[in-house]
Write a protein that holds these residues in place. Structure first.
Motif, PDB file in Angstrom:
ATOM      1  N   ASP A   1       0.564  -1.061   0.020  1.00 54.42           N
ATOM      2  CA  ASP A   1      -0.126  -0.145  -0.226  1.00 54.42           C
ATOM      3  C   ASP A   1       0.743   1.378  -0.080  1.00 54.42           C
ATOM      4  N   ARG A   2       2.354   1.294   0.556  1.00 52.67           N
ATOM      5  CA  ARG A   2       3.231   2.781   0.314  1.00 52.67           C
ATOM      6  C   ARG A   2       4.432   1.274   0.458  1.00 52.67           C
ATOM      7  N   VAL A   3       5.545   2.313   0.106  1.00 52.38           N
ATOM      8  CA  VAL A   3       6.720   2.134  -0.122  1.00 52.38           C
ATOM      9  C   VAL A   3       7.359   3.519   0.851  1.00 52.38           C
TER      10      VAL A   3
ATOM     11  N   LEU B   1       9.384  13.302   4.026  1.00 54.85           N
ATOM     12  CA  LEU B   1       9.938  12.880   5.095  1.00 54.85           C
ATOM     13  C   LEU B   1       8.110  12.456   6.118  1.00 54.85           C
ATOM     14  N   GLU B   2       8.639  11.299   6.270  1.00 54.82           N
ATOM     15  CA  GLU B   2       7.359  10.944   7.009  1.00 54.82           C
ATOM     16  C   GLU B   2       7.517  11.009   9.191  1.00 54.82           C
TER      17      GLU B   2
ATOM     18  N   ILE C   1      12.225   8.559   8.067  1.00 57.10           N
ATOM     19  CA  ILE C   1      11.747   8.031   6.709  1.00 57.10           C
ATOM     20  C   ILE C   1      11.203   8.467   5.905  1.00 57.10           C
ATOM     21  N   TYR C   2      11.318   8.465   4.785  1.00 60.92           N
ATOM     22  CA  TYR C   2      10.373   8.521   3.802  1.00 60.92           C
ATOM     23  C   TYR C   2       9.182   7.894   2.975  1.00 60.92           C
ATOM     24  N   GLY C   3       8.466   8.742   2.191  1.00 60.93           N
ATOM     25  CA  GLY C   3       7.599   7.462   1.591  1.00 60.93           C
ATOM     26  C   GLY C   3       6.345   8.182   1.291  1.00 60.93           C
TER      27      GLY C   3
END
Lengths: 184, 188
Positions: A129-131, A153-154, A171-173
């Motif tokens: 669903d996400r990367v 940026l998460e 963590i980027y996504g």
């Protein structure tokens, strides 16, 4: 028998690591600036174990990082792709597509070209669903690539599990929907 | 490029054990085995228990060793219960001392002769499948149980070496001696 797919882009071939890639892995593992944010320099025996673990992850999980080869020369230039040691049950912070190319291959858009193909493949075949991308705060080139890929940026200062417990990453996504909208 | 498919790992049956390829669900018992201090003492370079994430990477390395070399460490299962018992087989990562026959079992399965049974079968397989003149076992100088097993397998102590900063001995046996050694299942 193949343990994973072969992907072809305009300039690159992505396929699971094979034994003939070892000299490439071993020489990249000696590049201090290249390895600075991806585990540090490593001697030949550790480079082999790292490569073998990538191949083993393909067999155990059905995905792992690809070896990256130039189509024009056949040369091995790095490894990138889906990475989640331990799978869903493991302690990795999410479904990552990561990248690392040897010094001589940097600055030519190869990482973006390969990562784009790897993210396409992951969303189409792995049910993600996400990367995400786990990146050291000081790794400006990789942060720039994550942003170019459309990720944001998460989370900051996420502490990885051993053997990287001394290491913090940002963590980027992005979501699959966001990726697909941009790729249309 | 030629990669061995680890899913094609041979299956070898002995009287009480099955040597087979690794499965995802081997991870929990393997992680538990490596979290045990006594077991990990001679199976990890740090001589310390392995955390779960490191144990997963170990397992991926074992599977990747099969993919790259076409041989490797088998997962060992107890026939009667289906329980995961440990890992036994061939080991030759880059820069290794030779073609090693290695063994390591979870502590609940020590003392039953399982390591000997599995190592004997794995050695038979290795010599049958590959043109090896000899196999070796790298054993910590303080690892008395493994030294005893190496002797029982007919191996002789060879060169002393420092491995991972600790004293080890390279035990070895030639092809001819391996098949001369009794008790050999085929000869019993």
């Amino acid at each position: 028998m193949e343990i994973g797919p072969t992907l072809t882009t305009e300039r690159l071939i992505l396929r699971p690591p094979a034994h003939e890639d070892f000299d490439g892995f071993a020489s990249m593992a000696q590049e201090e600036d290249t390895m600075r944010f991806i585990g540090g320099v490593a001697p030949r025996d550790a480079a082999w174990r790292g490569m073998a673990a990538l191949a083993g992850a393909w067999a155990l999980l059905g995905y792992s990082m690809f070896s990256v080869l130039r189509r024009d020369t056949g040369e091995w230039i790095g490894r990138l792709g889906p990475w989640r040691p331990g799978g869903k049950e493991g302690s990795w912070p999410g479904d990552e597509v990561g990248w690392g190319l040897k010094r001589a291959a940097m600055g030519q858009g190869f990482a973006q070209e390969g990562a784009t193909a790897a993210i396409d493949w992951a969303f189409d075949h792995l049910g993600w669903d996400r990367v995400i991308h786990c990146i050291d705060k000081q790794n400006a080139p990789s942060i720039a690539l994550a942003l170019r890929l459309g990720s944001r940026l998460e989370r900051e200062n996420h502490q990885l599990a051993p053997p990287f417990e001394t290491h913090k990453v940002d963590i980027y996504g992005q979501s699959k929907a966001e990726w697909k909208a941009r790729r249309r | 490029m030629s990669l061995f498919d680890p899913n094609a790992t041979p299956r070898i049956e002995t009287e009480r054990l099955v040597l087979r390829g690794w499965r995802k669900d081997d991870f929990e018992p393997f992680a538990a085995m490596m979290a045990d201090a006594q077991t990990a003492r001679f199976l990890s370079a740090e001589q310390r228990p392995r955390d779960r994430a490191s144990a997963w990477r170990d397992m991926a390395l074992f599977v990747g060793h099969w993919a790259l070399r076409g041989y490797g460490l088998f997962a060992v299962e107890e026939k009667e219960s289906g329980a995961f018992v440990g890992r036994v087989g061939a080991w030759r990562p880059e820069c290794w001392v030779g073609f090693e026959l290695g063994w390591g079992l979870a502590r609940p399965f020590w003392g039953r002769g399982y390591a000997r049974e599995a190592a004997r079968a794995a050695g038979d397989w290795a010599f049958a499948q590959f043109p090896l003149e000899r196999i070796v076992s790298l054993i910590h100088a303080d690892n008395a149980p493994s030294q005893k097993l190496a002797q029982r397998l007919g191996m002789r102590i060879g060169a002393s070496t420092i491995h991972a900063g600790m004293p080890h001995d390279v035990w070895e046996i030639s092809r001819a001696d391996w098949f001369r050694t009794s008790p050999h299942p085929a000869a019993v």
